[in-house]
Motif scaffolding. Structure first.
Motif, PDB file in Angstrom:
ATOM      1  N   GLY A  54      -5.369  -2.541  -0.665  1.00 33.91           N
ATOM      2  CA  GLY A  54      -4.089  -2.590  -1.355  1.00 33.91           C
ATOM      3  C   GLY A  54      -3.484  -3.975  -1.432  1.00 33.91           C
ATOM      4  O   GLY A  54      -2.572  -4.214  -2.230  1.00 33.91           O
ATOM      5  N   ASN A  55      -3.980  -4.915  -0.621  1.00 28.97           N
ATOM      6  CA  ASN A  55      -3.452  -6.282  -0.657  1.00 28.97           C
ATOM      7  C   ASN A  55      -3.959  -7.079  -1.844  1.00 28.97           C
ATOM      8  O   ASN A  55      -3.467  -8.189  -2.094  1.00 28.97           O
ATOM      9  CB  ASN A  55      -3.827  -7.025   0.626  1.00 28.97           C
ATOM     10  CG  ASN A  55      -3.071  -6.502   1.835  1.00 28.97           C
ATOM     11  OD1 ASN A  55      -1.963  -5.992   1.701  1.00 28.97           O
ATOM     12  ND2 ASN A  55      -3.668  -6.619   3.007  1.00 28.97           N
ATOM     13  N   TYR A  56      -4.946  -6.555  -2.571  1.00 28.10           N
ATOM     14  CA  TYR A  56      -5.571  -7.296  -3.662  1.00 28.10           C
ATOM     15  C   TYR A  56      -5.392  -6.526  -4.969  1.00 28.10           C
ATOM     16  O   TYR A  56      -5.760  -5.356  -5.057  1.00 28.10           O
ATOM     17  CB  TYR A  56      -7.062  -7.516  -3.381  1.00 28.10           C
ATOM     18  CG  TYR A  56      -7.331  -8.059  -2.002  1.00 28.10           C
ATOM     19  CD1 TYR A  56      -7.241  -9.430  -1.744  1.00 28.10           C
ATOM     20  CD2 TYR A  56      -7.654  -7.210  -0.944  1.00 28.10           C
ATOM     21  CE1 TYR A  56      -7.472  -9.925  -0.481  1.00 28.10           C
ATOM     22  CE2 TYR A  56      -7.887  -7.700   0.322  1.00 28.10           C
ATOM     23  CZ  TYR A  56      -7.792  -9.057   0.552  1.00 28.10           C
ATOM     24  OH  TYR A  56      -8.012  -9.560   1.817  1.00 28.10           O
ATOM     25  N   SER A  57      -4.844  -7.190  -5.968  1.00 30.97           N
ATOM     26  CA  SER A  57      -4.564  -6.518  -7.237  1.00 30.97           C
ATOM     27  C   SER A  57      -5.834  -6.005  -7.897  1.00 30.97           C
ATOM     28  O   SER A  57      -5.818  -4.995  -8.608  1.00 30.97           O
ATOM     29  CB  SER A  57      -3.830  -7.476  -8.179  1.00 30.97           C
ATOM     30  OG  SER A  57      -2.579  -7.857  -7.635  1.00 30.97           O
ATOM     31  N   ASN A  58      -6.963  -6.703  -7.707  1.00 31.16           N
ATOM     32  CA  ASN A  58      -8.214  -6.284  -8.334  1.00 31.16           C
ATOM     33  C   ASN A  58      -8.868  -5.112  -7.595  1.00 31.16           C
ATOM     34  O   ASN A  58      -9.806  -4.519  -8.107  1.00 31.16           O
ATOM     35  CB  ASN A  58      -9.194  -7.452  -8.402  1.00 31.16           C
ATOM     36  CG  ASN A  58      -9.564  -7.991  -7.025  1.00 31.16           C
ATOM     37  OD1 ASN A  58      -8.747  -7.967  -6.108  1.00 31.16           O
ATOM     38  ND2 ASN A  58     -10.787  -8.467  -6.880  1.00 31.16           N
TER      39      ASN A  58
ATOM     40  N   LEU B  45       3.606  -4.200   1.253  1.00 36.10           N
ATOM     41  CA  LEU B  45       4.049  -5.383   1.988  1.00 36.10           C
ATOM     42  C   LEU B  45       3.772  -6.673   1.235  1.00 36.10           C
ATOM     43  O   LEU B  45       4.682  -7.463   0.986  1.00 36.10           O
ATOM     44  CB  LEU B  45       3.374  -5.421   3.367  1.00 36.10           C
ATOM     45  CG  LEU B  45       3.798  -4.317   4.335  1.00 36.10           C
ATOM     46  CD1 LEU B  45       2.880  -4.285   5.550  1.00 36.10           C
ATOM     47  CD2 LEU B  45       5.243  -4.522   4.772  1.00 36.10           C
ATOM     48  N   ILE B  46       2.516  -6.925   0.868  1.00 39.16           N
ATOM     49  CA  ILE B  46       2.158  -8.191   0.228  1.00 39.16           C
ATOM     50  C   ILE B  46       0.932  -7.990  -0.650  1.00 39.16           C
ATOM     51  O   ILE B  46       0.061  -7.169  -0.329  1.00 39.16           O
ATOM     52  CB  ILE B  46       1.899  -9.279   1.299  1.00 39.16           C
ATOM     53  CG1 ILE B  46       1.688 -10.642   0.639  1.00 39.16           C
ATOM     54  CG2 ILE B  46       0.749  -8.898   2.206  1.00 39.16           C
ATOM     55  CD1 ILE B  46       1.642 -11.790   1.633  1.00 39.16           C
TER      56      ILE B  46
ATOM     57  N   VAL C 133      -3.574 -11.045   5.146  1.00 38.59           N
ATOM     58  CA  VAL C 133      -4.415 -10.957   3.959  1.00 38.59           C
ATOM     59  C   VAL C 133      -5.482 -12.043   4.034  1.00 38.59           C
ATOM     60  O   VAL C 133      -5.165 -13.232   4.132  1.00 38.59           O
ATOM     61  CB  VAL C 133      -3.598 -11.123   2.661  1.00 38.59           C
ATOM     62  CG1 VAL C 133      -4.476 -10.876   1.450  1.00 38.59           C
ATOM     63  CG2 VAL C 133      -2.402 -10.182   2.656  1.00 38.59           C
ATOM     64  N   GLU C 134      -6.732 -11.644   3.976  1.00 42.83           N
ATOM     65  CA  GLU C 134      -7.835 -12.591   3.970  1.00 42.83           C
ATOM     66  C   GLU C 134      -8.268 -12.865   2.527  1.00 42.83           C
ATOM     67  O   GLU C 134      -8.251 -11.961   1.685  1.00 42.83           O
ATOM     68  CB  GLU C 134      -9.030 -12.040   4.760  1.00 42.83           C
ATOM     69  CG  GLU C 134      -8.743 -11.760   6.221  1.00 42.83           C
ATOM     70  CD  GLU C 134      -8.027 -10.450   6.461  1.00 42.83           C
ATOM     71  OE1 GLU C 134      -7.840  -9.708   5.487  1.00 42.83           O
ATOM     72  OE2 GLU C 134      -7.652 -10.175   7.610  1.00 42.83           O
TER      73      GLU C 134
ATOM     74  N   VAL D 150       1.446 -15.039  -4.929  1.00 39.01           N
ATOM     75  CA  VAL D 150       1.770 -14.116  -3.839  1.00 39.01           C
ATOM     76  C   VAL D 150       2.989 -13.295  -4.227  1.00 39.01           C
ATOM     77  O   VAL D 150       4.011 -13.848  -4.647  1.00 39.01           O
ATOM     78  CB  VAL D 150       2.051 -14.874  -2.520  1.00 39.01           C
ATOM     79  CG1 VAL D 150       2.350 -13.881  -1.401  1.00 39.01           C
ATOM     80  CG2 VAL D 150       0.882 -15.769  -2.153  1.00 39.01           C
ATOM     81  N   PHE D 151       2.870 -11.982  -4.077  1.00 33.91           N
ATOM     82  CA  PHE D 151       3.990 -11.080  -4.322  1.00 33.91           C
ATOM     83  C   PHE D 151       4.334 -10.392  -3.005  1.00 33.91           C
ATOM     84  O   PHE D 151       3.522  -9.660  -2.437  1.00 33.91           O
ATOM     85  CB  PHE D 151       3.633 -10.037  -5.385  1.00 33.91           C
ATOM     86  CG  PHE D 151       4.720  -9.016  -5.626  1.00 33.91           C
ATOM     87  CD1 PHE D 151       5.934  -9.391  -6.189  1.00 33.91           C
ATOM     88  CD2 PHE D 151       4.530  -7.682  -5.301  1.00 33.91           C
ATOM     89  CE1 PHE D 151       6.931  -8.458  -6.418  1.00 33.91           C
ATOM     90  CE2 PHE D 151       5.519  -6.733  -5.529  1.00 33.91           C
ATOM     91  CZ  PHE D 151       6.724  -7.132  -6.089  1.00 33.91           C
ATOM     92  N   VAL D 152       5.546 -10.617  -2.502  1.00 34.38           N
ATOM     93  CA  VAL D 152       6.034 -10.007  -1.268  1.00 34.38           C
ATOM     94  C   VAL D 152       6.926  -8.833  -1.642  1.00 34.38           C
ATOM     95  O   VAL D 152       7.945  -9.004  -2.320  1.00 34.38           O
ATOM     96  CB  VAL D 152       6.816 -11.024  -0.412  1.00 34.38           C
ATOM     97  CG1 VAL D 152       7.366 -10.343   0.839  1.00 34.38           C
ATOM     98  CG2 VAL D 152       5.928 -12.198  -0.028  1.00 34.38           C
ATOM     99  N   VAL D 153       6.538  -7.637  -1.233  1.00 28.59           N
ATOM    100  CA  VAL D 153       7.268  -6.422  -1.589  1.00 28.59           C
ATOM    101  C   VAL D 153       8.527  -6.311  -0.729  1.00 28.59           C
ATOM    102  O   VAL D 153       8.472  -6.456   0.495  1.00 28.59           O
ATOM    103  CB  VAL D 153       6.384  -5.183  -1.391  1.00 28.59           C
ATOM    104  CG1 VAL D 153       7.132  -3.926  -1.823  1.00 28.59           C
ATOM    105  CG2 VAL D 153       5.087  -5.323  -2.179  1.00 28.59           C
ATOM    106  N   HIS D 154       9.648  -6.055  -1.395  1.00 28.39           N
ATOM    107  CA  HIS D 154      10.922  -5.902  -0.684  1.00 28.39           C
ATOM    108  C   HIS D 154      11.279  -4.433  -0.606  1.00 28.39           C
ATOM    109  O   HIS D 154      11.243  -3.707  -1.605  1.00 28.39           O
ATOM    110  CB  HIS D 154      12.026  -6.667  -1.412  1.00 28.39           C
ATOM    111  CG  HIS D 154      13.402  -6.351  -0.893  1.00 28.39           C
ATOM    112  ND1 HIS D 154      13.776  -6.580   0.408  1.00 28.39           N
ATOM    113  CD2 HIS D 154      14.490  -5.790  -1.511  1.00 28.39           C
ATOM    114  CE1 HIS D 154      15.024  -6.200   0.584  1.00 28.39           C
ATOM    115  NE2 HIS D 154      15.484  -5.713  -0.566  1.00 28.39           N
ATOM    116  N   LYS D 155      11.626  -3.978   0.594  1.00 28.26           N
ATOM    117  CA  LYS D 155      12.071  -2.600   0.805  1.00 28.26           C
ATOM    118  C   LYS D 155      13.559  -2.614   1.145  1.00 28.26           C
ATOM    119  O   LYS D 155      13.980  -3.278   2.089  1.00 28.26           O
ATOM    120  CB  LYS D 155      11.273  -1.947   1.932  1.00 28.26           C
ATOM    121  CG  LYS D 155       9.786  -1.816   1.624  1.00 28.26           C
ATOM    122  CD  LYS D 155       9.049  -1.084   2.730  1.00 28.26           C
ATOM    123  CE  LYS D 155       7.583  -0.921   2.389  1.00 28.26           C
ATOM    124  NZ  LYS D 155       6.835  -0.180   3.437  1.00 28.26           N
TER     125      LYS D 155
END
Length: 453
Positions: free
Chosen positions: A295-299, A308-309, A426-427, A323-328
């Protein structure tokens, strides 16, 4: 005439009304309609439940975003949906056989003509225990009606459990909202709820054994009353007791144990999204440090991006990392606003500037263990709907190879101290930019004549 004064075997209250007899005789019609129409909606329900979990996790109370209540509730609802789909599909199949037999009973009044088949006596006893369609139709009618009732019962049992969990979570959310500094006191609530719920489940598994114990039944009465309402028991308990009281106890207990076992397996699958095949070979647990989360990678994420990110890919070939940081929103009142003195600064600074300052203070990035100075922009993603901070990191200085990006929350402690808590890792692999070769047709085409242009 004396016989006219003899009392009837049934009181007026016990006499079956004529309209009810007609409904009983024609119950197959609403059963088929309900099963067929509801089945269509049930197949659409999992996608809606995913949206519900997304909303609870991102835009609801902290008890959902920081805990597992949202995953548990949605998993229970998915299991209930599976039971109802399975039950209604079996019911429709049996009703289809029933309709076929009803039609044949009109065409062939005497049922199966065994004499013309000329089978051996042993086959006749095995295949044609009852050659008349009428008795088969009556028996199948009973099975169909029971299947429909059982399907509804299993669904309502799980829906009642989900309702109970929802009430508990609502109380926890209210406690955290009004008493944010007393969250530690909630730890004493888990064992109490566990004991009460365990007693109620034990009574269910033993077919009401606790209600038959002379002295304990009085102590159990208030627990039973409360739990009955919290689990929606008045809606389905007459179906439950009607079924268990008209069948052998060992059959009822066996059916309940099968239901509980299958439910636990389905719940574990939906809750943990685990594959049973993982137990057969070497697998890392989801909490392992070496595990990459898709889920950390758009592809890779598809329709289940991280909450989260997110970065574009596991392999980055450019010198800029998006980088997209998800805000809750659930973090705002308890964590984000205290970290930037939001309430005391509202009159001294513009609202937009204050919001971005607070968010930038709370969400911090580290690249290979080193803090990163990031300039954030607020943005929204539509599928699925997420809000958060977008930034672009210059990674020109990174060498080719494996690197990691970490997201930290800056949590305000008592006094002026701030605790940095890692939320995600995220690696990604930094690769040299791919060389763009000229197209073959452009290489073969002649150079333009400058004089003719």
């Amino acid at each position: 005439m004396a016989h006219q004064n003899e009392p009837s075997n049934k009181s007026p209250e016990q006499e079956t009304p004529a309209w009810l007899i007609r409904v009983q005789e024609q119950s197959w019609e609403p059963e088929i309609l309900v099963s067929g129409i509801v089945l269509y909606g049930l197949f659409q329900l999992p996608a809606l439940l995913e949206q519900l979990q997304h909303f609870l996790s991102h835009f609801s109370f902290e008890v959902f975003s920081s805990g597992t209540a949202d995953e548990s509730m949605v998993a229970v609802l998915k299991v209930a949906n599976v039971w109802l789909i399975g039950g209604f599909m079996v019911h429709l199949l049996l009703r289809s056989i029933w309709v076929a037999l009803v039609g044949l009973s009109y065409v062939y009044k005497n049922g199966v003509d065994i004499s013309r088949l000329k089978m051996g006596e042993s086959y006749n006893r095995l295949i044609f225990k009852d050659a008349q369609y009428t008795r088969n139709i009556v028996r199948l009618e009973e099975i169909c009606s029971t299947t429909f009732a059982v399907s509804f019962l299993l669904f309502m049992l799980l829906l009642g459990g989900c309702f109970f969990l929802g009430v508990v979570v609502a109380l926890l959310a209210a406690w955290l909202y009004f008493f944010p500094d007393r969250a530690e006191q909630l730890t004493t609530l888990d064992p109490i709820l566990g004991i009460i719920g365990g007693i109620y489940v034990l009574d269910f598994l033993t077919l009401g054994l606790l209600k038959r114990i002379p002295y304990f039944s009085k102590f159990y009465m208030p627990i039973y009353r409360v739990m009955s309402w919290l689990t929606l028991s008045p809606l389905y308990r007459k179906i439950y007791y009607g079924l268990v009281s008209n069948h052998a106890k060992w059959k009822s207990v066996l059916a309940i144990l099968i239901f509980m076992s299958v439910t636990v397996l389905l719940y574990s699958g939906f809750r943990l999204e685990s594959n049973p095949a993982d137990a057969l070979t070497l697998r890392l647990p989801d909490s392992a440090e070496q595990l990459m989360y898709p889920g950390n990678y758009s592809n890779w994420a598809g329709d289940k991006p991280s909450g989260l990110i997110q970065i574009p890919s596991d392999v980055i070939e450019s010198n800029v990392l998006s980088v997209f940081v998800v805000h809750k929103s659930t973090y705002e009142d308890r964590y984000i606003k205290p970290s930037c003195s939001y309430d005391s600064r509202q009159d001294s600074i513009g609202h937009d500037t204050l919001v971005m300052d607070c968010l930038s203070r709370f969400y911090n990035l580290q690249l290979d263990g080193e803090p990163v100075e990031a300039e954030y922009l607020f943005t929204r993603k539509q599928k699925p709907y997420q809000v958060g901070l977008q930034t672009y990191l210059d990674i020109t200085h990174l060498e080719k190879g494996l690197h990691n990006l970490e997201l930290y929350f800056q949590i305000q402690e008592e006094g002026d101290s701030v605790r940095s808590q890692r939320a995600a890792r995220v690696e990604f692999y930094k690769a040299p930019p791919s060389v763009q070769l000229p197209r073959l047709n452009s290489m073969l085409s002649p150079e333009p004549d400058m004089e003719t242009q």
